[in-house]
Write a protein that holds these residues in place. Sequence first.
Motif, PDB file in Angstrom:
ATOM      1  N   TYR A 175       7.833  10.661   7.780  1.00 40.76           N
ATOM      2  CA  TYR A 175       6.841  11.356   7.829  1.00 40.76           C
ATOM      3  C   TYR A 175       6.915  12.795   7.788  1.00 40.76           C
ATOM      4  N   ASN A 176       8.166  13.377   8.462  1.00 42.34           N
ATOM      5  CA  ASN A 176       8.163  14.845   8.054  1.00 42.34           C
ATOM      6  C   ASN A 176       8.508  15.134   6.361  1.00 42.34           C
ATOM      7  N   ASP A 177       9.495  14.092   5.797  1.00 41.30           N
ATOM      8  CA  ASP A 177       9.354  14.632   4.352  1.00 41.30           C
ATOM      9  C   ASP A 177       8.085  14.427   3.764  1.00 41.30           C
ATOM     10  N   CYS A 178       7.117  13.226   3.933  1.00 41.04           N
ATOM     11  CA  CYS A 178       6.042  13.282   2.992  1.00 41.04           C
ATOM     12  C   CYS A 178       5.306  14.378   3.560  1.00 41.04           C
ATOM     13  N   GLU A 179       4.982  15.014   4.852  1.00 38.16           N
ATOM     14  CA  GLU A 179       4.551  16.194   5.428  1.00 38.16           C
ATOM     15  C   GLU A 179       4.916  17.323   4.627  1.00 38.16           C
ATOM     16  N   GLU A 180       6.098  17.466   4.273  1.00 38.04           N
ATOM     17  CA  GLU A 180       6.702  18.463   3.515  1.00 38.04           C
ATOM     18  C   GLU A 180       6.077  18.458   1.999  1.00 38.04           C
ATOM     19  N   LEU A 181       5.990  17.281   1.593  1.00 43.30           N
ATOM     20  CA  LEU A 181       5.410  16.933   0.185  1.00 43.30           C
ATOM     21  C   LEU A 181       3.906  17.359   0.281  1.00 43.30           C
ATOM     22  N   VAL A 182       3.352  17.059   1.238  1.00 49.79           N
ATOM     23  CA  VAL A 182       1.926  17.536   1.438  1.00 49.79           C
ATOM     24  C   VAL A 182       1.399  18.981   1.406  1.00 49.79           C
ATOM     25  N   GLN A 198       0.958  -1.132   0.095  1.00 51.34           N
ATOM     26  CA  GLN A 198      -0.012   0.055  -0.100  1.00 51.34           C
ATOM     27  C   GLN A 198       0.983   1.314   0.127  1.00 51.34           C
ATOM     28  N   LEU A 199       1.988   1.160   0.916  1.00 55.46           N
ATOM     29  CA  LEU A 199       2.988   2.238   0.900  1.00 55.46           C
ATOM     30  C   LEU A 199       3.441   2.458  -0.419  1.00 55.46           C
ATOM     31  N   LEU A 200       4.237   1.371  -0.893  1.00 57.43           N
ATOM     32  CA  LEU A 200       4.787   1.277  -2.137  1.00 57.43           C
ATOM     33  C   LEU A 200       4.062   2.165  -3.397  1.00 57.43           C
ATOM     34  N   ARG A 201       2.692   1.840  -3.425  1.00 60.05           N
ATOM     35  CA  ARG A 201       1.942   2.288  -4.356  1.00 60.05           C
ATOM     36  C   ARG A 201       1.597   3.725  -4.280  1.00 60.05           C
ATOM     37  N   SER A 202       1.233   4.221  -3.024  1.00 59.65           N
ATOM     38  CA  SER A 202       0.827   5.583  -2.803  1.00 59.65           C
ATOM     39  C   SER A 202       2.149   6.488  -2.700  1.00 59.65           C
ATOM     40  N   GLY A 203       3.145   5.966  -2.261  1.00 55.74           N
ATOM     41  CA  GLY A 203       4.599   6.838  -2.132  1.00 55.74           C
ATOM     42  C   GLY A 203       5.118   7.037  -3.460  1.00 55.74           C
ATOM     43  N   THR A 204       5.144   6.206  -4.319  1.00 66.70           N
ATOM     44  CA  THR A 204       5.596   6.285  -5.669  1.00 66.70           C
ATOM     45  C   THR A 204       4.911   7.107  -6.614  1.00 66.70           C
ATOM     46  N   SER A 205       3.358   6.855  -6.225  1.00 69.59           N
ATOM     47  CA  SER A 205       2.442   7.672  -7.058  1.00 69.59           C
ATOM     48  C   SER A 205       2.480   9.051  -6.962  1.00 69.59           C
ATOM     49  N   ILE A 206       3.143   9.600  -5.835  1.00 71.45           N
ATOM     50  CA  ILE A 206       3.236  11.187  -5.807  1.00 71.45           C
ATOM     51  C   ILE A 206       4.032  11.660  -6.852  1.00 71.45           C
ATOM     52  N   GLY A 207       5.089  10.986  -6.974  1.00 70.69           N
ATOM     53  CA  GLY A 207       6.175  11.467  -8.002  1.00 70.69           C
ATOM     54  C   GLY A 207       5.727  11.341  -9.262  1.00 70.69           C
ATOM     55  N   ALA A 208       5.128  10.201  -9.721  1.00 72.03           N
ATOM     56  CA  ALA A 208       4.403   9.964 -10.831  1.00 72.03           C
ATOM     57  C   ALA A 208       3.415  10.794 -11.364  1.00 72.03           C
ATOM     58  N   ASN A 209       2.481  11.369 -10.575  1.00 71.60           N
ATOM     59  CA  ASN A 209       1.607  12.177 -10.624  1.00 71.60           C
ATOM     60  C   ASN A 209       1.917  13.441 -10.623  1.00 71.60           C
ATOM     61  N   ASN A 210       3.157  14.066  -9.961  1.00 70.99           N
ATOM     62  CA  ASN A 210       3.655  15.151 -10.005  1.00 70.99           C
ATOM     63  C   ASN A 210       4.069  15.278 -11.638  1.00 70.99           C
ATOM     64  N   ILE A 234      -4.388  14.440  -7.403  1.00 71.46           N
ATOM     65  CA  ILE A 234      -4.285  13.312  -7.086  1.00 71.46           C
ATOM     66  C   ILE A 234      -2.705  12.961  -6.345  1.00 71.46           C
ATOM     67  N   ALA A 235      -1.844  13.809  -6.754  1.00 74.96           N
ATOM     68  CA  ALA A 235      -0.554  13.739  -6.090  1.00 74.96           C
ATOM     69  C   ALA A 235      -0.572  14.105  -4.599  1.00 74.96           C
ATOM     70  N   LEU A 236      -1.458  14.942  -4.197  1.00 72.68           N
ATOM     71  CA  LEU A 236      -1.694  15.442  -2.944  1.00 72.68           C
ATOM     72  C   LEU A 236      -2.487  14.426  -2.146  1.00 72.68           C
ATOM     73  N   LYS A 237      -3.501  13.499  -2.928  1.00 78.37           N
ATOM     74  CA  LYS A 237      -4.182  12.492  -2.407  1.00 78.37           C
ATOM     75  C   LYS A 237      -3.487  11.534  -1.853  1.00 78.37           C
ATOM     76  N   GLU A 238      -2.456  11.111  -2.728  1.00 76.23           N
ATOM     77  CA  GLU A 238      -1.529  10.033  -2.784  1.00 76.23           C
ATOM     78  C   GLU A 238      -0.512  10.339  -1.725  1.00 76.23           C
ATOM     79  N   ALA A 239      -0.130  11.405  -1.558  1.00 79.69           N
ATOM     80  CA  ALA A 239       0.893  12.086  -0.350  1.00 79.69           C
ATOM     81  C   ALA A 239      -0.056  11.982   1.230  1.00 79.69           C
ATOM     82  N   ARG A 240      -1.103  12.292   1.161  1.00 79.13           N
ATOM     83  CA  ARG A 240      -1.997  12.314   2.361  1.00 79.13           C
ATOM     84  C   ARG A 240      -2.155  10.682   2.769  1.00 79.13           C
TER      85      ARG A 240
END
Length: 132
Positions: A111-118, A51-63, A81-87
Amino acid sequence: MAFGDRIIKLNDYLLKEAANKKPSFKIVKGKRVYEKSVPVYLQSVSALCNQLLRSGTSIGANNAEACNAITKSDFKSKSYIALKEARESLYWIDLLHRNGYLTDKQHASLYNDCEELVKILVHRCKKLDGAE
């Protein structure tokens, strides 16, 4: 891209750690007989990691797709969509931590890195909403 790299490495690490746990076995006629099915602990960490692999890599792909969008509406859609995947990634990072798969240090860093992306994506999406 860097966050996606971290997620892939984390996925590999967690699956390797889970696979290295002692396998279950029974003693049958004085000999160890190992269970052939995938142990439950490996199934659960594998599902969470997927689940994390799919959402975490999807952020960059959608960006990346947003940055190469043909229309403004496509750019906006991919950004959201990138925002949704980051959350969603924040959720999976928290869940892995709460269940003992991530240390406090690993959790805080990811968490901090992902929160920064959000935050970046929220800022972008707010600008897009205000530009209409």
